[in-house]
Structures are given as C-alpha cells and as structure tokens.
Design a protein around this motif. Structure first.
Motif, short mmCIF file in Angstrom:
data_model
loop_
_atom_site.label_atom_id
_atom_site.label_comp_id
_atom_site.label_asym_id
_atom_site.label_seq_id
_atom_site.Cartn_x
_atom_site.Cartn_y
_atom_site.Cartn_z
N SER A 100 -1.09 8.44 -3.45
CA SER A 100 -1.66 7.19 -3.22
C SER A 100 -1.81 6.31 -4.66
O SER A 100 -2.25 7.13 -5.43
CB SER A 100 -2.89 7.17 -2.46
OG SER A 100 -3.70 5.87 -2.67
N VAL A 156 -4.98 0.48 3.61
CA VAL A 156 -3.88 0.52 2.61
C VAL A 156 -3.61 1.99 1.93
O VAL A 156 -2.69 2.33 2.14
CB VAL A 156 -4.24 -0.25 1.11
CG1 VAL A 156 -3.22 -0.13 -0.09
CG2 VAL A 156 -4.24 -1.73 1.43
N SER A 187 -2.14 3.79 4.81
CA SER A 187 -0.66 3.41 4.95
C SER A 187 -0.03 4.19 4.02
O SER A 187 1.23 4.81 4.23
CB SER A 187 -0.60 1.91 4.99
OG SER A 187 0.68 1.71 5.16
N GLU A 188 -0.25 4.19 2.58
CA GLU A 188 0.30 4.91 1.41
C GLU A 188 0.41 6.29 1.98
O GLU A 188 1.15 6.99 1.64
CB GLU A 188 -0.50 4.79 0.27
CG GLU A 188 -0.50 3.55 -0.52
CD GLU A 188 -0.94 3.46 -1.93
OE1 GLU A 188 -0.20 2.72 -2.71
OE2 GLU A 188 -1.87 3.56 -2.16
N THR A 217 3.19 -0.60 4.23
CA THR A 217 2.10 -0.41 3.12
C THR A 217 2.24 -1.50 2.38
O THR A 217 1.37 -2.30 1.62
CB THR A 217 2.65 0.73 2.11
OG1 THR A 217 2.63 1.98 2.99
CG2 THR A 217 1.53 0.91 1.00
#
Length: 1605
Positions: A458, A1348, A1351-1352, A1362
C-alpha cells in the motif's frame, strides 16, 4: 402545500437536472454516474472488482420521465444555518407530485446540514424497484450488486435458490411464478434499475408512499385488504410501456420501476414489501416487542425480515422459514427473531487490564468476543506487544481462551483482568520467537514484495504524509497558499510520452527499518540434549547485537537467559549475570542499548501505521514489480521453508488438517437465524481462504519438484500427488481421457470449467449435496488442479465408487435415486433439464446433470458430485457439427468455427440473459393472442399454432400495437395471461380450452419444457460426443438443439452489440484487460469472442468514440495470445534456466532490439576451460534449450497466427514496434498485462524498450515467477442484504437510516470476511460518499481512506478500482482544505492511469478536470489550463463536440482565462459553451441564461481592460487607471465545480420553503394519526398488514384533494 413553493422546488430540480445533460445525448451524465444498462444484456451485474466495469459503481443512476433525464445527479438540499434541523425530503422530477419525508426523517437527518436524494444509482437494489421483479416474475437473472462494490467474480456466487419442491400456491401467485420460484428468490438480489422510457413518468427517488414495491406473492392477507388491484394497475402501467416498444425488453429486462397510475391506489395505503422475503408480514405483537429495543432501523418493519435474512436461505424447510419470519402469532420463531436483534445491538463494556511492568489501562470489549481476542489486542499494543505466553485471570481464576466473554461469571463493567506470565513449552517458545521476529520486521515490506503470508503493498501513506486522520487535524489550519507546491512531476503533464516505472512503487521512508539486531537465529546447538531438557532448556538462540556483541540465549520454561556457549563451545550453564527475563525483548533491552532505543521507536512507528496497512488479506495478492531487496538472515523464514510448515499449521492441534472434513462440516453448520448464519459463513470463508493458501503452496511445491508422486513410475505428465491432505493433478490428458474433446488442450480447459461448476453448485447450496474444495493454479507454464480428498476414494477403484454418471464420457452410465432427488433441487436454478440417455447396453438411464458429472458416496456417508465441467450447455458457435444448420446471425459472422477443444460452454450469465429474453417474449405472445381472440382475429393465433418462430411472434406483437394504438388492450392482455396462468396451475377445470391453448402456444413458441407455464431448461448433454438419447425423447432433443442454437445467436445478436452500446454510452468504462474481461463476462460473453467484439467496434459508425475499448481489446488479445505461447515455451525450460528464458521471451516480445541472444543456464557455474564443451552438449540436448532459439520475428508471427486461430482476428503487425505504431499501444502497458497474466515479477527500474543496440531485459531483471490462482469466493449473504436495503433507504432519501444499515452491513461483512475484502471496500466507499453528501467531510475522508487502503491491498496498487478510489479521496481531501494532499492524490491517480492505459481515455477527462480545478483554486493558472484543455479535447473526442460535458469543459477553461485576464480567449470558450447549451437546452433554460450572463460579464471586463490599455497608451504615466477586477476563485466556488463534475449537486432552500415544508409535514402526520385510529376499529387480522405498510414508509400519503397539485 402551496402551489408556489411546490412549483419553485420542481423548477429548481428540473433546471439542475439539465445543468449537465442534453435532451438527446445519452452520454452527458455527470461523470460519476453509472447509467442504467442497455442492450439485451445479461442483467447488469457488476463484479468484483466492479467492479470495475462501472466507473463509479457506488453511484447509482436515477431514471426519469424522459430520455433527457436519463442521467441523474445527486440532489442535495443545502440548508441555511438556522434551519439545520429541518431537512426536507425529495423533490420529484416530472411526475409533478411533491413528496415530503415525515418528521421521522427530519429527526434522523438533524445531524446533517444537507440531505441528498441520491440517484437511484446510489442504491441499486431498492425496494422500490423490486416491483418489476414481481412483474417479470420469471426473469431468471441472478444478478450481482452492480455497486462496483461487491466482489462478484462470478454470478453464481450471488445466487441463492430454493429446492424445487418448494411452492406456496397463495392466491395471488401466478403459475408462471410457482413453476419458477427460484427465479424470483434469486431476483431478490437483483439489480433492478428504473425504466427510462419516454412517456412513462416514473419517479424512483421519492419512493416513499407511492411507489412502494408490493409483494404479490403475499399471503391471503394481501388480497383481503384489496391491495392486489392496485399492484396490478401499477404493473399494467409498466407492462404497457414494455409492449409499446419491442426494444424496451431488450433494454430493460429486469429494470422497470412500478408506477401507480391511479390516485386511489396511492391514497389507499402505502404499498411496501420486505426486500427479501415473500409477503412476510410481522404480527403486530412481535413488532411492538421489537420496537422497545430502540433499534434504529427497525422503525421500518419492511427491513425486519432482513434481520432473519431468510431470503437467501431457501434451502431451509418451508415450515421453518414461515415460523422464522413470524407468520404465525405465538411461535418459537419469534424468540429467534429477538435473539437476532439482540446480537446485532449488543453493547460493549469496559474492563481494566493489569499487566506486569506497566500502568493498568482500560479496554472496551464486547460480550460476543472471546478471551482469545483480548490476547490478540495485548500482543498488538505498543507496551504489551512483547508478551505472548500469559493467561488472563479474573479474581484468581484463569479464563478459558475460547470462552465468550458473556459466558464468564462475574465479568462486568469495571472488572479487573490480571495478565499472569505462564511457563513456556517448546511450542510457546517458538511462537514467542516468531512473534518477536514479526515485530522486528513489522515495517519491512519484503513479505509483500515476495507475496508471502497474505501481505500486500500500500502506498497511500507516501502521498498523504502519514495517516490522514491525524494529519487532517494538523493541516486544517495551514491552508495558506505559499505552503503548497503544486508542480506535478514532468511525466504526469498532459502530452508527456514518458512512462517511468519506478514511480509505481515509491520508496517509503519507514521501509529502511531501524536496525535493532544484526542477527537473531536458531543456534546450531539445538535441540537441547536430554540432561539439559531435564533442567528446563527448550531451545537455544544465537544473537549478534548492533554493538557487535555475540551472545547465546537459552529459552527455558521460566523464560530467556544468557548462557555460556560460544559458536564452537557448548556450555549451557547460565552466564553471570544471566538477565533471566520472561520475554526475549526484556532480555535484549538489558544487553543492548541500541536495541532498547530502536525497538521502542520501531513499535511507536508500527502502532502509528493505519491498521489496514498491516492486516493480512484473505487471499494472496502478488506484485508484478519489486525493487532490488537485500536478502537478510531470518531464522523463522528458514525454518518455515524446511519444515514446509506442516504441523505448525496456524497452531492447530494434530498434524495436518483434514481439508475435506473442514470444508464439508462448515457447510453442515445450522443456518436458522442470523448468528448461526454468520458463524456458518465465517467458517466457510475462513476454511476456503486457508485451503486456497495451502493448495497454492502445494501446487508450487509439486511443480518445483519438492513433492513425491503417488505414481512415481509413470511419465511426468501422468503423475498425481498428495500433499497436506490435498490431491494434485496436472492439466494433461491422462490415459486419453479427453481424446474426443481435444486432448491436452481440453484437459487444460477442463479444470476451470469444473471450478465454475463447483462455484455454481456451492452458490445453490442444497443441503445434502457436497462438492470438493477446488483450486486451479497456473505456475511456470503448468496447470495444477488441487482438490480436497473424498474419504475412502483412494482405497477403491473408480468403477466401484461412481454410483451416478459416467466415467467414460457416456459409454457406461449409471444413476441413483438419491442423487436424482438432490440434483433435481438444483435443476431449476441452474436451468438443467432432467433427461434420459442410453448406456452401452441400450438401457435408458435418467440423469439430472451432464453424463460426466459423477456421484460418489464417501466413507463419511456424504453424497459428493465431481467433474462438473459440463454444468452449462455447449456453445454451438464453436462446435462444428455435421448436418446442423446454424441461425442466420451466426452464419453472417462466420460461425460455427472449429475451436481447439470441444469443451466450450455458455456462461451462466448468458443462460440467465437468454431465459429472461424468452420470458418477455412469452408474455408478449400470450398477451397478443388474448387480444386477438378478444378482437376475433383468429388468423394470427393459427400462425402460432403452426409453430411460428419467436421472432415472428415478436413482429406480430409490434404490428398489433401499431394497428390498435391502444395501450389499454395490451395491458389487459398481459393481465389475463397472468390470471390464466394462475388458474391453469390450480387446475380446477374452469379455464376454457381456448385460453389454455393460448398459454400452450406461447410456451411452445419460446421453447418452454412445460405446456402450462414458462420454464426453460437446457440439456447439457446435447451434442456431447459419445452420448446417445433414446428414440422416445427425439422430439425433446430436437427442441433442445433449437434452444442451443438460439442461445448461440443471442450472444452475437444481443450481447455483443449491447456491450458495445454500453461502452459507447460510457455505462461501462473498462480501463485495462481485467476490467474489459469483467464487463464481457457479466454479459455472458466468453473471452474467445474478443476478436468478434473488436471487429464489431471497428464496424460501429462511432468507432472513434470507442477508441479506448479498441485499444484495451487489442492489447488484451495480443497479451492473451502471447500468454498461450509463453505457457508451452516455459514447459521446456529447466529450473536453472528460468530467469534467462523469461527475460529472453520478454525481449522477443517487447524490445526493439532486433536479435536478442539467450544466455544459456549454468554459465555462472562452469569454469572457463570446460565452457565450450559444456555449451555444445547443452545445445545438443534440445529439450532444455529449444527456447533459446526463439527470435522476435518468429514470436510475433506466432502471436499473429494465435490471434487468428483462437480469436479469429487479423493482427496487422510483425513486431512490437509496428503494434505500438499501428494500434497506438504502450509497451509498458503490454508489459504489465503479460506480467499479471503469467505471474512474472520484474525488477523495478526504468526499461528502455526502444533501444536498438541492446536488449531491454537481462536475466537479473526477472525477480520471481508467481502462481496465478483461481478459486471459489464464498459470500456473506446477510451482510449483502443489509447493504442492499441500506442502499434502498438512501435512495428514498433517508440518508441517516441508510447510513445505519450500511454500517450494519459493514459490521456483518467484517464478521464474515475479517477486516479486508473487496465487498468491505465497496461498503466503505458508499459510506464515505454518504458522509460527504451529509456534510460530514472528516468522516467521509476517514472512510474513503480505508477504502483506498483496502483497494490497494486487496486488488492491487494500480488496479482501475484503486485509481477511482484515489480520485474520490482527493475530492474529500479538498473539501477538508487539504489542498496539497488532494493534488498529490490526483497526480498519483493520473500516473497510474497513464501506466495502466495511457492518456486517451474518457476517465482521464474527469481526472484532468479535477486536477485543473484544484490548480485553478491555488492560482496555478498556466498549469491548470494544460489539464483543463486536455480534458476538453478528450471530452470532445469521446462525447462528441456538441455534448453538455464539452460545454462544461469550455466553461471551466473560460474561468481560468478570466482569472488570467485573457478575456478574448475566455470569451471564445464561453461562446462555444453557450452555443452548445442553446442548441441542446433551448434559450430559456437556466443553464443557457447563466452562460449568457457570464458572457456579458466577460465582455464588460474585456472592454474595461481595453479602455485602461488605451488610456495608458494615450496619457502615459499620468493615466487615470480604473481598478480592474481580477477574480481569484474562492475555495467554495472551486468545490462547487468539483462537485458538479463529480456528479453531486447541492440545492439551496430558503427559510420560508423550510417553514412551509415543516407545516406540511405536521399536517400529514396528523392525517396519518387519523388513519391509524380509524384502522384500529377494523378486524384484528387485517391490522398487522396495515401497520406493516404504514410504518414502512416514512412519508404519509397525499390526500385526494392535494392530488391534483
């Protein structure tokens, strides 16, 4: 309510609708809105990673009464300060009825200063829209939540169905329905979108009282209260519109919204239904009891049944289900309900923890938690993280780790729990050392780069400078412009051709971890000898501190101490001093000051990181690039590698796990109420993710040669393996099993087909029918299937085991009554027809699946089915069969084609779309005949009797409508079809033969297997080589063949054109190969049709607007062809040559260097003298080095021929440079696609692809090769329900309630999946959006940050999803005044999009508009113009120069020119915008007027400037200069524009409007009270239903007097 305020509001809304929308063009939606699906596509399901097909899947489009309103933005009432509490409901569009949410809503919305009526889009599954499900009862779609949110890798996972024996023939239920109950049971998870046909004024936003969707399956109570007629009227309205226009059924099969045309229907009581269960009206007593709980969203009983969530668990027995939903008054089911409610609303309490050496602290716990979870918290806390071996004691009693807190006597608010150190065992000592190692490595990303232990990357914190939560508070004040450095890196600017790779994984400051120790490893003196064991020695460690002190440490039962051993002398006696400590950290703190300092700093940093950066993901995500990492010494890693972790497996007692037993036992867990189902789903999910991880590890070990085969004497291809209780087989045709199907190629495809079958049967979830745990792994060019082992199967021959199906593709076939009974329950949802086949003795055998499907009863007595590779019917477009004539549509496109194997089958999505298509046809044909009978037109019905094809029937129905022109007639026709179907079902002989004939003809025309109702099924054995059918079923087989031909034609005539149309409308916005594949799969189009899709795009008149799809399609086609070649290429490479071979392949594929030479393996090991001989010998051994002779010309020639033979597409390129030039492709994008598809990991550095003097890749650049894993994704059904009903609430305008439901869904998702999952990501994104709309910017920021990060972590750092999440987060950062962070995030999103696709993509326009606006806000005008003008160019290309999007772009550019005082350019752009508005919206539209005003203002400014200039020229320095107005934009105006381009509009309301609304709400409340009191006089039995409808909608109905308004 006064007409004035009402008209005022309506005008506001309508005008705003037009701000970003034209009359004709379907592409002018606000960029954030997804549009309703078009084309006869499979129901618009979005999958996983939506997910990606939709650009902003969480925003759901509202429909309106006309094409021009097709794309709705979000309407938000922005209230003045003093009116914060009163929040109004929804202004409707062209329905011209004003609806107000009652005080209930007002109270709920008090906290927010704005209420949104979200586009229907935000809440796809709305109750309001469910009516259409009831209407097109048999649209058997199994559609997934279109919210990009839900991870819907396959449709099946969302499917939930009933056993076939389950029909309840309530009076209001047509036969069509009874026969097809599973359709609707599944329908409930359906994605109904509103019908946006001209002339049908539908309002799906003010869903309150008028458009309640009503459940026609309801029990007799429904009929008693006379609600059915209203529903039927509502349905008629929709059906009439469907009949009017043949194309309507193509466009919106599952997507209509019910409209009540009759004022009486509205006034007679609000219609509502529970989202998921059939007419379950809660008894009033039960409701009262529930209400005491003050559970926020139980105020609307329509949601109650969600608590039971039975909708998706139809496999329970009917009677249980009835009880549980509370149909009967006094019933044990009620308690079940109570219990469930309690579970959800349990409140936590606080306990005090006393641990040695630190101050006591308080901890909030929940009664549901286990003691184990407190252990975990302590092991993660900064001050207690170094303890692992301890017990928790309450009043001197040790607590059981696996006890729930609520079961512990005496544990309550304020109790004190003591942490007591316990003696170590070898196991505990190992766990302790492992935990300390993890703490030391906690900031080290190497596990994520190496793809181990479910770690993944991430990078968000690099761009936000830490956690947004904290920095948000810090930066709030610092909004001064000077602090902001806005300059983007060169490569991000529009027009830049540079695509650097290093920026993909920027180096994080925290990654250079503080060194605490040089070495921590197991000592060579292990294990302790017997005499030392008796002194309590468990193991020895060897440590070198940063100060270079070498020490030996003994781990003993009492803790850790220094001993006197050295590297060469064993002396286990304690040193002096020995520093005996219970924890290793305490010991090291005493002997190394550097360790003490750095370890505490490290833990501070670890705890500051966002938890989502640290938590493991459920399935491993691999990174295709990684920086050069130092390989550090690590004792735990070394130990893991050599013990293969068997016996250590997640600290589970016993040696290896019995996967089959675990997988099957979790399925057998009870599922009667919510807690049970949560437990069951959590167990299923956990076992599946563990099994997937173990199977992946095993498959790699098999291919790497580390596992002994169970048949070692056979040749390699034939070998099978067992490792860790998992059975592994290779994807080769063993014993000519697939000889007739395509040999090895068929054997390679079969496992994925089988996996799809397993996925489907798992989703149907029939009790008593078991499938195997199945994972398919592609690694180093081989395909490995991993399966759990049926107990006893290894002890007997297959012939003895199989009691159902065939082991030789249909020569010998057996059947079994129990299997037939179980499989029959799945036949309805899976549309499989029960059929008879002949065995080798010419006996008829009855089957309810394909012949290959085998049934085996294991030693555990369970009924297993396996080999599900032909669960779905064959795809005739790819099956050449002599003597069979294909439909015209297929022949036109060059089908049927010979494919390389005969296992091509239709996707489940296609089967569902086909059935839906046919159901519509069925209703039309029957209605048409009834009308003709009525009008005495017998001639047309005779046409149908003679077996007219469905197509003719459709034309007839269109003709009939043109002739009559009377909608009413067609409506009554459809109505009568339903009545007829019902009466025929009850079979009481009252139906006249003519009407029976009508239904029979319609059934026959659409190919239904039943004469009396619509029921389409497929026989999966048709056209299967070697399967023979008895004479008696000859006609049936003929019909089945015709159905298959029609289904094959549907792909070409409806699904592909539908996909292209959606792409043209920007409903579907793929950004890379994976999202394009996703979009195709949702519509039931297999990837083998990719060539046809690209051809279709090139022949589309507007193909320039599909340029992005064309490019994605081509790069996908090229990389897939290259992958096919790479697979066989790798099989010929031995392990030592792997990196050389892969780099050589990539050079041939992507490098401009004309003749790359492969470095043969063993170079580094061979001395110079022997080198020559050795090389020759190697080359002679063609097996191992054939790969080295490949050239770029040869590879590209093979890619072109592969593209032709597999995809039937002619590639016009002989090299990568030609491909890049002719098709405008990026080499870096091709590299990403091929790496993701094949599992290659390359070194993170800049690659020069265009250097003609040296090859791009060397063997040092290839870091790793990872497996590509396919597996089943179990679902959290109850959470999914809450999510849907939350969406429904939001759509009706109840934001706070919707928020609560979605929060509840989030809790349930967490309960089932743990903290990390794509569906949780969708939930968080939706919550953030709601927070933003309700004005809670900081909460929006916090939720979006989590989305976020997730999603990463779960999808990948550069996944299209992302990129979308980064854009949302930037908007919320800007709203929180974090301007530089917002810019950094937007720059990151732009960089990722450039890497993944390039600049020329419609989404890039939105991104550039966002960047341009933020730069304008910080007065970087020149930079801002570069981005805004690029956005203008892209919008003009993809939306047409006359679209409203382009007008808005012109306006944004004009604003920047105005700020620069370049008025001429500003005028030029604004004129362009004005012209578009005038042409599209007319002169009197508010938008046109605004533009005209702005033009006047610009002209005045230009004139003033010119005057001033003239003055200066004339009078020189004495000039009398008038001050000019140069407007630096305010942050508020920039935010307003940002909201508009991102699809959110705020509507201000005046104080007077608010007061009027408040008065209106009170008046309606009084009216409702009056209705209530009158109802109480009615008989007891109808009360419960009346109350249900009353309370389920927050707004009261409009009295008839008001109706005319």
């Amino acid at each position: 309510m006064g007409n004035g305020i009402f008209a005022n509001c309506c005008r506001h809304v309508t005008d705003l609708i037009f701000q970003t929308r034209s009359f004709r063009s379907t592409d002018e939606r606000s960029p954030l809105l997804a549009k309703s699906p078009a084309g006869c596509t499979a129901p618009p399901d979005v999958s996983e990673p939506c997910k990606y097909a939709k650009p902003y899947p969480d925003v759901i489009l509202s429909n309106a009464s006309d094409k021009r309103l097709q794309k709705q933005a979000e309407y938000v009432y922005d209230l003045p300060e003093e009116g914060r509490e009163e929040v109004t409901g929804a202004c409707v569009n062209s329905c011209l009825e004003f609806r107000v949410a009652t005080a209930g809503l007002l109270q709920q919305a008090q906290a927010s200063c704005a209420l949104a009526v979200l586009p229907v889009d935000l809440e796809r599954e709305s109750k309001t829209l469910l009516n259409h499900a009831r209407l097109l009862e048999a649209c058997q779609g199994c559609v997934k939540l279109e919210d990009g949110g839900l991870d819907c890798k396959t449709r099946n996972q969302e499917e939930h169905v009933v056993p076939a024996d389950k029909t309840d023939a309530s009076p209001g239920m047509p036969v069509v329905w009874q026969q097809n109950q599973d359709f609707f049971k599944r329908e409930e998870a359906l994605n109904f979108k509103p019908l946006d046909k001209p002339g049908v004024p539908l309002d799906c936003r003010a869903a309150g009282p008028y458009l309640g969707s009503y459940d026609t399956t309801g029990s007799s109570e429904c009929n008693a209260s006379g609600k059915m007629e209203e529903v039927q009227k509502a349905q008629q309205a929709v059906l009439s519109s469907l009949l009017q226009d043949e194309s309507a059924h193509l466009t919106h099969v599952t997507s209509a919204c019910c409209l009540s045309t009759d004022p009486a229907a509205c006034a007679a009581g609000e219609l509502s239904c529970s989202l998921y269960s059939k007419g379950n009206i809660l008894p009033s007593k039960q409701k009262k009891r529930k209400r005491k709980k003050k559970f926020p969203f139980l105020e609307h009983p329509s949601v109650m049944t969600l608590m039971n969530g039975d909708g998706l668990h139809e496999s329970l027995k009917e009677d249980k289900e009835v009880k549980q939903n509370g149909h009967e008054e006094a019933d044990p089911g009620d308690d079940g309900n109570d219990q469930e409610v309690i579970v959800i609303q349990d409140t936590g309490f606080t306990v005090k923890i006393c641990a040695p050496g630190i101050e006591p602290f308080s901890l909030q716990v929940s009664p549901q938690e286990m003691v184990q979870e407190i252990h975990q918290v302590l092991m993660d806390r900064e001050d207690t993280c170094h303890r692992t071996c301890f017990s928790l004691q309450l009043d001197g009693n040790v607590l059981d780790n696996f006890a729930e807190l609520k079961t512990i006597e005496g544990l309550q608010e304020g109790s004190v729990l003591k942490v007591v150190e316990e003696p170590y065992t070898v196991r505990e000592a190992r766990i302790h050392v492992r935990h300390i190692r993890d703490l030391l490595k906690s900031l080290d990303p190497s596990d994520a780069f190496n793809g181990v232990d479910c770690n993944s990357l991430s990078f968000l914190s690099v761009f936000t400078e830490g956690d947004l939560g904290d920095s948000g508070k810090r930066k709030k004040k610092g909004t001064e412009m000077e602090q902001i450095d806005c300059t983007p890196p060169e490569h991000i600017l529009p027009g830049s051709k540079e695509r650097p790779l290093c920026a993909l994984q920027p180096q994080n400051r925290d990654w250079k971890p503080l060194q605490c120790l040089k070495v921590l490893t197991m000592s060579g003196w292990n294990p302790p000898p017997g005499n030392r064991k008796m002194h309590g020695d468990l193991m020895y460690l060897y440590v070198i501190t940063v100060e270079d002190r070498h020490v030996s440490i003994t781990a003993s039962t009492r803790g850790f101490y220094l001993n006197q051993s050295t590297a060469y002398n064993f002396n286990p006696k304690p040193a002096n001093p020995s520093f005996l400590s219970h924890s290793l950290v305490e010991l090291l703190n005493q002997i190394s000051p550097t360790f003490k300092k750095n370890f505490s700093t490290l833990q501070k940093k670890r705890v500051q990181r966002h938890p989502f950066e640290r938590i493991a993901t459920p399935f491993q995500v691999y990174s295709w690039t990684a920086p050069q990492a130092e390989h550090a010494m690590d004792c735990v890693r070394a130990e893991d590698a050599y013990t293969s972790r068997l016996g250590y497996e997640e600290h589970i007692p016993g040696q290896t796990r019995d996967w089959n037993e675990e997988l099957q036992t979790t399925r057998e867990l009870p599922r009667k109420n919510l807690p049970e189902r949560l437990l069951r789903e959590r167990a299923i999910f956990k076992v599946h993710s563990d099994f997937t991880a173990a199977a992946t590890r095993g498959a790699m070990a098999v291919i790497d040669g580390n596992v002994m085969a169970i048949n070692p004497s056979e040749e390699t291809k034939m070998q099978m393996f067992i490792w860790n209780n998992i059975f592994f087989s290779l994807g080769f045709d063993v014993r000519d099993h697939y000889k007739d199907f395509g040999g090895d190629i068929a054997a390679y495809v079969a496992p994925t087909n089988d996996l799809n079958g397993v996925r489907t049967y798992n989703a149907v979830d029939v009790e008593g029918l078991y499938t195997l745990g199945t994972v398919v792994v592609d690694y180093r060019g081989y395909r490995v299937t991993a399966q759990s082992i049926i107990p006893g199967i290894l002890e007997r021959e297959q012939e003895q085991s199989v009691i159902y199906g065939s082991i030789d593709f249909g020569k010998t076939v057996v059947s079994h009554p129990k299997y037939l009974e179980l499989l029959e329950k799945t036949s309805r949802p899976l549309k499989i027809q029960k059929h008879k086949v002949l065995n080798d003795k010419n006996e008829e055998v009855e089957l309810c699946s394909s012949v290959e499907c085998k049934g085996i009863i294991g030693n555990d007595g369970r009924h297993y089915i396996l080999d599900l590779l032909r669960t779905f019917p064959p795809d005739l477009n790819f099956l050449l069969i002599d003597g069979e004539e294909m439909p015209e549509e297929c022949k036109k496109m060059g089908f049927p084609k010979q494919h390389r194997h005969k296992l091509c089958c239709l996707r489940q999505e296609l089967v569902d779309a086909f059935v839906e298509h046919r159901y519509l046809l069925f209703m039309k044909l029957a209605a048409l005949q009834l009308m003709q009978q009525k009008a005495n037109k017998p001639e047309s019905s005779s046409v149908l009797e003679n077996g007219a094809s469905p197509e003719n029937g459709t034309e007839e129905s269109q003709k009939a409508e043109r002739e009559d022109g009377k909608i009413e007639e067609s409506v009554t026709g459809l109505d009568r079809v339903k009545e007829l179907a019902e009466t025929i079902a009850s079979d009481d002989g009252t139906v006249d033969p003519k009407s029976r004939e009508v239904i029979r003809n319609a059934c026959k025309a659409v190919g239904s297997i039943s004469d009396t109702s619509f029921d389409i099924r497929f026989n999966p054995d048709i056209f299967s080589p070697g399967v023979r059918f008895p004479e008696s079923s000859k006609e049936e087989v003929q019909d089945q063949k015709q159905l298959l031909k029609d289904a094959a034609a549907l792909v070409l005539s409806c699904q592909i054109p539908g996909l292209v149309k959606d792409c043209l409308d920007h409903t579907v916005l793929p950004m890379d190969g994976a999202t394009l594949a996703e979009a195709m799969h949702q519509r039931g189009i297999n990837m083998r049709y990719l060539g046809k899709v690209i051809d279709f795009i090139t022949k589309t008149p507007a193909h320039a607007q599909l340029d992005h799809i064309f490019k994605i399609g081509l790069s996908e086609l090229i990389t897939r062809s290259a992958k096919h070649i790479f697979k066989t290429y790798l099989q010929g490479v031995e392990l030592s040559g792997l990196s050389a071979a892969i780099s050589h392949f990539l050079n041939c594929f992507l490098s401009s260097f004309p003749n790359p030479i492969a470095h043969l393996p063993a170079d580094e090991l061979v001395s110079k003298k022997k080198n020559k001989k050795r090389k020759n010998r190697n080359l002679g051994n063609a097996d191992n080095t054939a790969w080295a002779s490949m050239t770029p010309q040869e590879l590209w020639k093979n890619i072109c021929s592969e593209a032709k033979s597999y995809f039937d597409f002619n590639l016009k390129c002989e090299s990568v440079d030609q491909a890049a030039e002719v098709y405008n492709l990026q080499k870096i994008t091709l590299l990403r696609e091929i790496s993701l598809k094949t599992g290659i990991q390359i070194l993170l550095k800049e690659y020069n692809f265009d250097n003609r003097h040296k090859p791009t890749f060397t063997e040092e650049d290839i870091l790793n090769i990872f497996p590509v894993v396919k597996h089943v994704n179990p679902k959290a059904s109850d959470a999914f329900h809450f999510f849907q009903s939350g969406q429904a609430k939001v759509q009706q305008g109840f934001l706070k309630e919707g928020c609560e439901l979605i929060n509840e869904a989030l809790n349930l998702f967490n309960n089932v999946y743990g903290a990390m999952h794509v569906e949780i990501c969708a939930c968080l994104r939706l919550l953030a959006r709601l927070n933003y709309i309700m004005g809670d910017y900081s909460e929006a920021l916090s939720n979006q940050q989590k989305a976020v990060l997730m999603s990463e972590r779960v999808l990948g750092i550069e996944h299209p999803n992302t990129i979308q999440e980064y854009m949302h987060l930037a908007l919320y950062c800007f709203a929180n005044s974090q301007l530089s962070t917002a810019l950094n995030l937007l720059y990151r999103a732009r960089y990722l999009m450039l890497l993944v696709f390039g600049e020329d993509h419609p989404e890039m326009a939105l991104l550039d508009n966002n960047i341009g606006l933020v730069l304008h806000g910080v007065m970087e005008y020149d930079l801002s113009l570069r981005f805004l003008e690029n956005a203008l160019a892209i919008n003009s290309k993809y939306h047409g120069s006359k679209s409203l999007k382009v007008a808005l772009s012109h306006h944004l550019v004009a604003r920047v020119y105005e700020s620069k005082a370049e008025f001429r350019s500003a005028l030029q752009h604004e004129k362009e915008g004005y012209t578009i508005y005038k042409n599209q919206l007319g002169e009197h539209h508010e938008k046109t007027k605004e533009s005209s005003e702005y033009l006047k203002y610009l002209t005045q400014q230009a004139v003033a400037l010119q005057r001033t200039m003239n003055e200066i020229y004339k009078n020189g320095s004495n000039a009398n200069i008038m001050p000019l107005k140069f407007t630096a934009p305010s942050m508020a105006s920039v935010l307003e524009q940002l909201n508009i381009i991102n699809g959110i509009l705020f509507i201000p309301l005046s104080q007077k409007d608010l007061e009027d609304l408040k008065a209106e709400v009170q008046r309606r409340q009084q009216l409702q009270e009056a209705i209530r009191s009158s109802e109480q006089l009615e008989p007891e039995d109808s009360i419960s239903e009346e109350r249900e409808t009353e309370t389920s909608t927050p707004s009261a109905e409009v009295p008839p007097a008001q109706d005319s308004a």
